[in-house]
Write a protein that holds these residues in place. Structure first.
Motif, PDB file in Angstrom:
ATOM      1  N   LYS A 139       0.833  -1.472   0.062  1.00 49.78           N
ATOM      2  CA  LYS A 139       0.216   0.407   0.058  1.00 49.78           C
ATOM      3  C   LYS A 139       1.015   1.487  -0.081  1.00 49.78           C
ATOM      4  N   TYR A 140       2.546   1.246   0.579  1.00 43.77           N
ATOM      5  CA  TYR A 140       3.238   2.413   1.090  1.00 43.77           C
ATOM      6  C   TYR A 140       4.356   2.213  -0.275  1.00 43.77           C
ATOM      7  N   ASN A 207      15.796  14.351   8.070  1.00 41.58           N
ATOM      8  CA  ASN A 207      14.652  14.137   9.060  1.00 41.58           C
ATOM      9  C   ASN A 207      13.678  14.947   7.983  1.00 41.58           C
ATOM     10  N   GLU A 208      13.647  15.406   6.626  1.00 45.68           N
ATOM     11  CA  GLU A 208      12.700  15.720   6.060  1.00 45.68           C
ATOM     12  C   GLU A 208      12.798  15.082   5.372  1.00 45.68           C
ATOM     13  N   GLN A 209      13.103  13.995   4.593  1.00 42.09           N
ATOM     14  CA  GLN A 209      13.290  12.521   3.636  1.00 42.09           C
ATOM     15  C   GLN A 209      11.793  11.627   5.469  1.00 42.09           C
ATOM     16  N   VAL A 210      12.470  11.817   5.960  1.00 37.49           N
ATOM     17  CA  VAL A 210      12.061  10.938   7.026  1.00 37.49           C
ATOM     18  C   VAL A 210      10.326  11.259   7.163  1.00 37.49           C
ATOM     19  N   LYS A 211      10.190  12.600   7.567  1.00 35.66           N
ATOM     20  CA  LYS A 211       8.796  12.923   7.965  1.00 35.66           C
ATOM     21  C   LYS A 211       7.818  12.818   6.274  1.00 35.66           C
ATOM     22  N   ARG A 216       2.936  10.684   4.810  1.00 33.60           N
ATOM     23  CA  ARG A 216       2.181  10.138   3.647  1.00 33.60           C
ATOM     24  C   ARG A 216       1.650   9.056   4.181  1.00 33.60           C
ATOM     25  N   VAL A 217       2.344   8.091   4.644  1.00 34.10           N
ATOM     26  CA  VAL A 217       1.558   6.711   5.319  1.00 34.10           C
ATOM     27  C   VAL A 217       0.926   6.942   6.150  1.00 34.10           C
ATOM     28  N   LYS A 218       0.861   8.056   7.176  1.00 32.32           N
ATOM     29  CA  LYS A 218      -0.441   7.766   7.728  1.00 32.32           C
ATOM     30  C   LYS A 218      -1.661   8.642   7.453  1.00 32.32           C
ATOM     31  N   PHE A 224      -3.832   6.560  11.521  1.00 33.37           N
ATOM     32  CA  PHE A 224      -3.066   7.232  12.015  1.00 33.37           C
ATOM     33  C   PHE A 224      -3.323   8.600  12.016  1.00 33.37           C
ATOM     34  N   ASN A 225      -4.482   9.113  10.926  1.00 35.60           N
ATOM     35  CA  ASN A 225      -5.181   9.834  10.369  1.00 35.60           C
ATOM     36  C   ASN A 225      -5.901  11.180  11.409  1.00 35.60           C
TER      37      ASN A 225
END
Ligand code: DC
Length: 229
Positions: A139-140, A207-211, A216-218, A224-225
């Motif tokens: 899905k992601y 940190n930007e990459q992770v965010k 997007r997953v959330k 998680f939204n």
């Protein structure tokens, strides 16, 4: 079957560090499939098996027990119970891992193990063929990329941390060679998976990459939204 976040891309695009942090933030297991191909390569070197002998390498791969453990926040790779985390990062292994991972039998063995890992777990899995071949219905899906010079600089830091001194030119050569083999091989070559979200990390900080990925997953999952609760 758990949820899978696939992160594919070439060497040095920032997959490992990003995937580990994403897994931590989502509370998912982190699986480094490159470490599995590297472990098979290390075992082949140790057992003096000619990497052109596809059948012997495939047999070896199916006899090995490869596992991961997280200890004090650090991920360790085990080969038949031995911690090989450092050895699989050597330049000798890096030199041979692309031809070993091009062997179809080796891929069949490892892909099967990777699919089993998702049976009972939510995973962040990184590699070259996760969104195209291992979990085409994930899905992601994400595809990370970056300029070759930036990727070489990142790899150089990895080698330095591992106590190995290679020049930037050596590493650019190594990366280009691996990119070429990984993207032109017959079975499950490296390419952007259909439906993957592409992130060019050349000018992004960690940190930007992770965010970007976590958000997007959330957003996509809704689970998680907060806006939807
Ligand atoms: O991500 P890495 O540099 O540790 O990967 C090592 C090699 O393993 C890479 O050159 C190609 C191969 N690989 C692969 O073929 N498929 C994967 N899913 C992961 C890695």
């Amino acid at each position: 079957m758990g949820d899978v976040v696939s992160i594919d891309g070439p060497a040095g695009a920032g997959k490992s560090s990003t995937a580990k942090e994403v897994a931590k933030e989502l509370g998912f297991l982190y699986i480094d499939t490159g470490a599995m191909y590297r472990s098979v390569t290390l075992a082949a070197i140790r057992n003096n098996i000619d990497i052109n002998k596809d059948d012997e390498i495939t047999q070896l791969a199916s006899d090995l027990d490869i596992g991961f453990k997280r200890i004090d926040g650090e991920y360790h790779t085990y080969l038949n119970g031995e911690d090989v985390s450092k050895e699989i990062r050597s330049s000798q292994v890096a030199d041979l891992v692309s031809p070993v991972s091009a062997i179809q039998g080796v891929r069949n063995v490892l892909v099967e193990q990777q699919r089993q890992m998702a049976e009972d777990n939510n995973l962040v899995m990184e590699g070259r063929d996760i969104g195209t071949n291992v979990f085409p219905d994930a899905k992601y899906k994400f595809y990370l990329t970056a300029d070759v010079a930036v990727r070489a600089r990142r790899r150089m830091q990895d080698y330095q941390q591992n106590g190995q001194d290679l020049t930037e030119e050596d590493i650019i050569e190594e990366i280009k060679k691996r990119d070429k083999i990984d993207s032109s091989r017959k079975f499950a070559p490296l390419k952007k998976p259909r439906g993957a979200y592409v992130i060019d990390t050349t000018n992004l900080d960690f940190n930007e990459q992770v965010k970007i990925i976590v958000n997007r997953v959330k957003d996509k999952s809704g689970k998680f939204n907060l806006k939807q609760i």
